[in-house]
Design a protein around this motif. Structure first.
Motif, short mmCIF file in Angstrom:
data_model
loop_
_atom_site.label_atom_id
_atom_site.label_comp_id
_atom_site.label_asym_id
_atom_site.label_seq_id
_atom_site.Cartn_x
_atom_site.Cartn_y
_atom_site.Cartn_z
N HIS A 184 0.94 -1.34 0.00
CA HIS A 184 0.04 0.17 -0.02
C HIS A 184 0.85 1.22 0.01
O HIS A 184 1.44 1.59 1.03
N HIS B 126 1.41 5.29 -1.82
CA HIS B 126 1.12 6.45 -3.01
C HIS B 126 2.38 7.16 -3.37
O HIS B 126 2.63 8.14 -3.39
N HIS C 117 -9.75 1.97 1.06
CA HIS C 117 -9.16 2.83 2.38
C HIS C 117 -10.48 2.88 3.11
O HIS C 117 -11.40 3.56 2.84
N HIS D 209 -6.26 0.65 6.58
CA HIS D 209 -6.39 1.58 7.67
C HIS D 209 -6.89 0.90 8.80
O HIS D 209 -6.32 0.39 9.68
N ASP E 53 2.29 3.00 3.51
CA ASP E 53 1.30 4.01 3.05
C ASP E 53 2.09 5.28 2.27
O ASP E 53 1.58 6.45 2.69
#
Ligand code: DI6
Ligand code: FE
Length: 403
Positions: free
Chosen positions: A69, A71, A239, A262, A314
């Motif tokens: 996970h 970004h 998410h 999360h 993340d």
């Protein structure tokens, strides 16, 4: 002509299989990029073809780490917003004032594809240095078709440029772009009916994700996206339950999502539904730490329900500006109460499940990818013990030494 065999001998092999099997005097036989055999060296099978022999010098071996996970592709930073949060402004408040994700959206829209690649590559290299051999990278900062496409192309380009397997995820449903202010349903409709088929047709996406949250998209909008993705044969992720509980996990479980991520506001019922659906609970302790969240994911309930638990960095400019999966392991044990074994399974076997990659990688078993790490450690627990220290000796990806 069959590819040559390589014998990797004299190691302490942690397979990370369901039993967390360890071979104290272990060895691996690899052929090209695949594992052919793993076990105690004393049980090494006869093999005909000449094999190159590599001495592991007693090093610990684990599967290549999987960051399931991130970004990671973005431009600019959000350090000024971080400074505002230190003064008491909340993440949601900054987002509602037009900052947050939209702040990074403006930077990503202004950046060329090359600039995005150049800014993202060092972050990827930092993760690779810790033994990551597979990584998931989301879009979600472009929020126009062209800019989401630009981000996804950078994800694919990073796989071609570095020794890593990249799984891309469309997260167009990250937040509402200004062009669709107060028209979230219209935005979801254009993503479902236009962007998804086009980007899938260009083979740019491996999964679809949605930020199901009060400051993201509601349950109905999230479900529309899931239905459109699955109609194209694409797996889905969410998410979920990060800042509140909208029932996202339950809906994701009904859709057999690969993962819900999360989960600070998830319940014991959510844990049971995720377990029953085979949906992985991906915990993101660095975001929990950076946002100074008060509520922790229900790890005891996840454990009791036997929900698969994965851990990821993340890596993103807002809630988790970090590029260390080992740090995420440390935080997952200290902040969320995971055991050392759960943390290691969380970045190997269970992270592979969170990407739908469990048949190909995530454990050291015959037939799987010859992706593994040699560590300078005395015990496997050191991997979630050290803070800010990287004990990696070497990385092997697809049977070749890459670091
Ligand atoms: N939840 C998060 O913590 C990140 N995205 C999401 O849906 C934050 C992304 C950012 O702030 O840039
Ligand atoms: Fe995220």
């Amino acid at each position: 002509m069959a590819e040559a065999l390589t014998l990797w001998r004299n190691g302490r092999v942690a397979t990370c299989d369901e039993s967390m099997t360890v071979f104290e005097q272990g060895a691996l036989l690899t052929r090209g990029g695949r594992i052919e055999w793993v076990g105690d060296e004393s049980a090494l099978p006869e093999f005909r073809a000449p094999a190159e022999v590599r001495d592991l010098n007693g090093g610990w071996i684990t599967p290549g780490l999987i960051d399931c996970h991130t970004h990671l592709v973005f431009a600019g930073t959000r350090a000024t917003e971080y400074a505002q949060r230190l003064k008491g402004h909340t993440y949601a408040e900054i987002a509602r004032a037009g900052g947050g994700i939209l702040s990074t959206m403006r930077a990503v829209r202004a950046a060329s594809e090359q600039q995005l690649f150049d800014e993202s590559a060092p972050r990827l290299q930092a993760l690779l240095a810790e033994g990551v051999t597979t990584i998931e990278i989301k879009s979600g900062y472009g929020l126009t078709l062209a800019d989401e496409e630009k981000m996804l192309r950078v994800g694919r380009a990073l796989q071609h440029a570095f020794p890593v397997t990249v799984k891309t995820t469309l997260l167009a449903a990250h937040t509402l772009p200004p062009e669709y202010k107060d028209r979230a349903d219209d935005y979801i409709q254009v993503v479902c009916e236009d962007w998804l088929p086009r980007l899938h047709g260009e083979k740019l996406i491996d999964a679809v994700d949605v930020f199901c949250e009060s400051i993201g998209f509601n349950l109905a909008q999230s479900e529309s996206l899931f239905e459109a993705a699955q109609a194209l044969g694409l797996p889905v992720k969410m998410h979920a339950e990060q800042l509140s509980n909208l029932g996202g996990s339950q809906m994701a479980a009904r859709h057999r999502a690969l993962s819900c991520d999360h989960l600070e506001f998830a319940t014991a019922e959510d844990a049971a539904s995720l377990a029953a659906a085979g949906t992985v609970a991906v915990l993101l302790p660095v975001a929990f730490y950076c946002l100074a969240e008060g509520r922790k994911p229900p790890v005891p309930a996840l454990r009791a329900a036997r929900t698969r638990i994965a851990i990821a960095s993340d890596c993103n400019p807002g809630s988790s500006p970090g590029t260390s999966l080992l740090l995420a392991m440390s935080m997952a044990t200290r902040l969320f109460g995971l055991t050392a074994d759960e943390a290691l399974a969380g970045v190997t076997r269970n992270a592979a499940h969170a990407l739908g990659e469990q048949a190909a990688r995530g454990t050291l078993e015959p037939g799987k990818a010859a992706d593994f790490v040699i560590w300078n450690i005395r015990s496997i627990e050191e991997l979630s013990y050290w803070i800010g220290f990287n004990p990696r000796r070497s990385v092997i990806r697809a049977g070749r030494v890459t670091l």
